[in-house]
Design an enzyme around this catalytic site. Structure first.
Site, PDB file in Angstrom:
ATOM      1  N   ARG A  10       0.817  -1.223   0.000  1.00 39.05           N
ATOM      2  CA  ARG A  10       0.000   0.000   0.000  1.00 39.05           C
ATOM      3  C   ARG A  10       0.851   1.273   0.000  1.00 39.05           C
ATOM      4  O   ARG A  10       0.411   2.325   0.458  1.00 39.05           O
ATOM      5  CB  ARG A  10      -0.967   0.024   1.191  1.00 39.05           C
ATOM      6  N   SER A  11       2.051   1.183  -0.546  1.00 39.79           N
ATOM      7  CA  SER A  11       2.951   2.344  -0.566  1.00 39.79           C
ATOM      8  C   SER A  11       2.689   3.278  -1.739  1.00 39.79           C
ATOM      9  O   SER A  11       3.176   4.411  -1.739  1.00 39.79           O
ATOM     10  CB  SER A  11       4.413   1.876  -0.602  1.00 39.79           C
ATOM     11  N   LYS A  13       2.968   1.936  -5.136  1.00 39.45           N
ATOM     12  CA  LYS A  13       3.710   1.385  -6.279  1.00 39.45           C
ATOM     13  C   LYS A  13       2.833   1.263  -7.517  1.00 39.45           C
ATOM     14  O   LYS A  13       3.218   1.698  -8.602  1.00 39.45           O
ATOM     15  CB  LYS A  13       4.275  -0.006  -5.934  1.00 39.45           C
ATOM     16  N   SER A  14       1.665   0.668  -7.365  1.00 36.39           N
ATOM     17  CA  SER A  14       0.774   0.460  -8.509  1.00 36.39           C
ATOM     18  C   SER A  14       0.306   1.791  -9.083  1.00 36.39           C
ATOM     19  O   SER A  14       0.213   1.949 -10.303  1.00 36.39           O
ATOM     20  CB  SER A  14      -0.433  -0.392  -8.108  1.00 36.39           C
ATOM     21  N   ALA A  32      -1.677  -8.902 -15.014  1.00 41.60           N
ATOM     22  CA  ALA A  32      -2.062  -9.088 -13.617  1.00 41.60           C
ATOM     23  C   ALA A  32      -1.686 -10.493 -13.158  1.00 41.60           C
ATOM     24  O   ALA A  32      -1.997 -11.469 -13.840  1.00 41.60           O
ATOM     25  CB  ALA A  32      -3.556  -8.871 -13.461  1.00 41.60           C
ATOM     26  N   THR A  33      -1.049 -10.580 -12.001  1.00 43.06           N
ATOM     27  CA  THR A  33      -0.624 -11.878 -11.484  1.00 43.06           C
ATOM     28  C   THR A  33      -1.538 -12.413 -10.384  1.00 43.06           C
ATOM     29  O   THR A  33      -1.437 -13.581 -10.024  1.00 43.06           O
ATOM     30  CB  THR A  33       0.818 -11.806 -10.947  1.00 43.06           C
ATOM     31  N   HIS A  48      -8.870  -2.692  -8.360  1.00 42.75           N
ATOM     32  CA  HIS A  48      -7.736  -2.435  -9.261  1.00 42.75           C
ATOM     33  C   HIS A  48      -8.212  -2.291 -10.702  1.00 42.75           C
ATOM     34  O   HIS A  48      -7.776  -1.384 -11.420  1.00 42.75           O
ATOM     35  CB  HIS A  48      -6.695  -3.567  -9.162  1.00 42.75           C
ATOM     36  N   ARG A  52      -8.180   1.259 -13.545  1.00 43.26           N
ATOM     37  CA  ARG A  52      -7.460   1.326 -14.818  1.00 43.26           C
ATOM     38  C   ARG A  52      -8.278   2.038 -15.888  1.00 43.26           C
ATOM     39  O   ARG A  52      -9.496   1.866 -15.958  1.00 43.26           O
ATOM     40  CB  ARG A  52      -7.140  -0.091 -15.321  1.00 43.26           C
ATOM     41  N   ASP A  81       2.050  -6.386 -12.671  1.00 43.50           N
ATOM     42  CA  ASP A  81       1.697  -6.081 -11.281  1.00 43.50           C
ATOM     43  C   ASP A  81       1.090  -7.315 -10.644  1.00 43.50           C
ATOM     44  O   ASP A  81      -0.052  -7.647 -10.939  1.00 43.50           O
ATOM     45  CB  ASP A  81       0.722  -4.901 -11.253  1.00 43.50           C
TER      46      ASP A  81
END
Length: 184
Positions: A10-11, A13-14, A32-33, A48, A52, A81
């Site tokens: 939750r920093s 990055k995405s 997406a992984t 998520h 987008r 991601d």
């Protein structure tokens, strides 16, 4: 060009990866992984997806990320991601990892990370990779947790070390990373 974003959960990055991709003049494919294994994860994945832009393409690739990269047009921008979930998926694939991960499986995953880097460097378009930095906290209490930390740390060194630009993301702020000689 390969750009990597790493940091804690939750920093931001995405968000940083998506903002970078959106600023480029190219089609974007999001690889997406994550897999929806429970209701909470279903909700996370939906949030998520909703964030987008509508014109982006999504490929779900929980196991074979390199093959997904190969399906994307050479000039498109891609976002992977995230590597953290991919490593977890690979470690637990086929019910493995009940207690720990053997050296052979760890070696397979790091070899796949090297193959992924080769695929990413072979592209014309920009490749953006997101991963978690998990080695800064306490030593995990279980063998599987320690193996995950170690394998992800190795994968991160391979991918981030090969990046043209790399950033540590903390509370939504980016800190550019460099190698020992000043390069990325």
């Amino acid at each position: 060009m390969l750009i990597a974003f790493t940091g804690g959960a939750r920093s931001g990055k995405s968000t940083a990866a998506s903002s970078t991709a959106a600023s480029l003049d190219a089609a974007v494919t999001f690889i997406a992984t994550a897999e929806a294994g429970d209701d909470e994860m279903v909700e996370r994945i939906e949030l998520h997806r909703a964030a987008r832009p509508a014109g982006w393409t999504t490929i779900e690739a929980p196991i074979d990320v390199a093959a997904a990269v190969g399906r994307v047009g050479a000039e498109a921008t891609i976002i992977i991601d995230c590597l953290s979930i991919w490593v977890s998926n690979r470690m637990l694939e086929g019910g493995a990892g009940a207690g720990s991960v053997d050296a052979a499986r760890a070696g397979e995953i790091t070899a796949e990370a090297r193959e992924l880097v080769a695929c990413l460097h072979g592209r014309e378009g920009v490749s953006i990779v997101v991963t978690n930095e998990v080695g800064s906290g306490v030593v995990p209490a279980t063998p599987l947790g320690r193996a995950y930390r170690d394998v992800l740390g190795s994968v991160n060194q391979i991918v981030v070390g090969a990046a043209d630009r790399a950033y540590l993301v903390v509370a939504g702020k980016l800190l550019e990373l460099s190698g020992p000689e000043g390069g990325a």
